[in-house]
Write a protein that holds these residues in place. Structure first.
Motif, short mmCIF file in Angstrom:
data_model
loop_
_atom_site.label_atom_id
_atom_site.label_comp_id
_atom_site.label_asym_id
_atom_site.label_seq_id
_atom_site.Cartn_x
_atom_site.Cartn_y
_atom_site.Cartn_z
N VAL A 23 8.19 0.95 -1.71
CA VAL A 23 9.08 2.10 -1.65
C VAL A 23 8.26 3.30 -1.17
N CYS A 24 8.75 3.95 -0.10
CA CYS A 24 7.98 5.03 0.51
C CYS A 24 8.60 6.40 0.28
N GLY A 25 9.77 6.43 -0.32
CA GLY A 25 10.39 7.72 -0.52
C GLY A 25 11.88 7.53 -0.72
N LYS A 26 12.60 8.64 -0.63
CA LYS A 26 14.05 8.59 -0.84
C LYS A 26 14.76 8.86 0.48
N CYS A 27 15.87 8.18 0.65
CA CYS A 27 16.67 8.35 1.86
C CYS A 27 17.23 9.79 1.91
N PRO A 28 17.04 10.50 3.04
CA PRO A 28 17.55 11.87 3.13
C PRO A 28 19.08 11.92 3.18
N ILE A 29 19.72 10.81 3.44
CA ILE A 29 21.18 10.80 3.51
C ILE A 29 21.81 10.45 2.16
N CYS A 30 21.38 9.31 1.59
CA CYS A 30 22.09 8.85 0.39
C CYS A 30 21.21 8.87 -0.85
N GLY A 31 19.90 9.11 -0.71
CA GLY A 31 19.04 9.21 -1.88
C GLY A 31 18.53 7.88 -2.41
N ALA A 32 18.90 6.79 -1.76
CA ALA A 32 18.38 5.48 -2.19
C ALA A 32 16.91 5.36 -1.79
N ASN A 33 16.24 4.34 -2.28
CA ASN A 33 14.84 4.14 -1.92
C ASN A 33 14.71 3.82 -0.43
N VAL A 34 13.60 4.28 0.15
CA VAL A 34 13.29 3.93 1.53
C VAL A 34 12.12 2.96 1.50
N VAL A 35 12.25 1.87 2.23
CA VAL A 35 11.22 0.84 2.22
C VAL A 35 10.65 0.66 3.62
N LYS A 36 9.43 0.18 3.67
CA LYS A 36 8.78 -0.04 4.95
C LYS A 36 9.26 -1.35 5.56
N THR A 37 9.57 -1.30 6.85
CA THR A 37 9.93 -2.51 7.58
C THR A 37 8.99 -2.62 8.77
N LEU A 38 9.19 -3.63 9.61
CA LEU A 38 8.29 -3.83 10.73
C LEU A 38 8.26 -2.65 11.69
N ALA B 168 13.16 2.15 6.40
CA ALA B 168 14.61 1.99 6.35
C ALA B 168 15.13 2.28 4.95
N CYS B 169 16.31 2.84 4.87
CA CYS B 169 16.99 3.01 3.60
C CYS B 169 17.30 1.62 3.04
N ALA B 170 16.99 1.42 1.76
CA ALA B 170 17.25 0.12 1.15
C ALA B 170 18.71 -0.27 1.28
N ASP B 171 19.59 0.72 1.26
CA ASP B 171 21.02 0.44 1.37
C ASP B 171 21.44 0.04 2.79
N SER B 172 20.52 0.21 3.76
CA SER B 172 20.86 -0.22 5.12
C SER B 172 20.44 -1.68 5.32
N LEU B 173 19.71 -2.24 4.35
CA LEU B 173 19.23 -3.62 4.49
C LEU B 173 20.11 -4.60 3.73
N LEU B 174 21.15 -4.08 3.08
CA LEU B 174 22.07 -4.96 2.36
C LEU B 174 22.89 -5.77 3.35
N SER B 175 23.46 -6.85 2.87
CA SER B 175 24.28 -7.65 3.79
C SER B 175 25.50 -6.86 4.26
N SER C 14 11.59 17.16 10.77
CA SER C 14 12.53 17.27 9.66
C SER C 14 13.69 16.35 10.00
N PHE C 15 14.64 16.27 9.09
CA PHE C 15 15.77 15.37 9.34
C PHE C 15 17.01 16.15 9.72
N ASN C 16 17.73 15.64 10.69
CA ASN C 16 19.07 16.16 10.96
C ASN C 16 20.01 15.62 9.90
N GLN C 17 21.23 16.16 9.87
CA GLN C 17 22.19 15.72 8.85
C GLN C 17 22.49 14.25 8.91
N ASP C 18 22.41 13.67 10.12
CA ASP C 18 22.72 12.24 10.24
C ASP C 18 21.49 11.37 9.98
N GLY C 19 20.36 12.00 9.60
CA GLY C 19 19.18 11.23 9.27
C GLY C 19 18.24 11.01 10.45
#
Ligand SMILES: [Zn+2]
Ligand SMILES: [Zn+2]
Length: 139
Positions: free
Chosen positions: A7-22, A26-33, A82-87
């Motif tokens: 876990v590398c931080g929190k998603c600026p959009i939804c606040g879920a954990n952000v994890v490292k990918t290749l 990525a937001c952990a919630d973007s890796l769900l099925s 920085s992040f725009n509103q859409d991430g």
């Protein structure tokens, strides 16, 4: 087996954990099925690779000042991410307003200077040298 994603931080959009990918972070919630979030931070921004620690600062503080970006012409520049509103990532070299004249302050590799330094009338010479010899001096 437990997932070993860091876990590398929190998603600026939804606040879920952000994890490292290749390819980046990525937001952990973007890796769900059934993804609930689209946030993704690419590991290369402006032709420059982000390190893990830079990404975690960006994800926790929502902004970071970085050097070593390169233009297509190979010119080096510094930028605030920085992040725009859409991430998506916003890059800016404008870091604030000049305390002398209210102009825009731009950051460069060695100093922060006022955007009005070139103007014909009443040019502004406000400059902050960045971390020369371990301290910041204002001239
Ligand atoms: Zn998210
Ligand atoms: Zn100024």
């Amino acid at each position: 087996m437990e997932s070993e994603k860091t876990v590398c931080g929190k998603c600026p959009i939804c606040g879920a954990n952000v994890v490292k990918t290749l390819k980046g972070w990525a937001c952990a919630d973007s890796l769900l099925s059934e993804p609930k979030c689209q946030f993704f931070l690419f590991s290369t921004v402006g032709n420059r690779k982000l390190s893990d620690s830079e990404a975690s600062i960006l994800l926790s503080e929502k902004r970071i000042l970085l050097d070593g970006f390169a233009t297509r012409e190979g010119k080096c520049f510094s930028s605030i991410l920085s992040f725009n509103q859409d991430g998506s990532v916003n890059m800016s070299s404008q870091i604030g307003n000049c305390p002398k004249c209210g102009g825009i302050l731009y950051t460069g590799p060695k100093s922060v200077s006022c955007g009005n330094f070139k103007r014909q009338e009443n040019p502004c010479n406000f400059t902050i040298w960045r971390n020369i010899g371990g301290h910041t001096s204002v001239s």
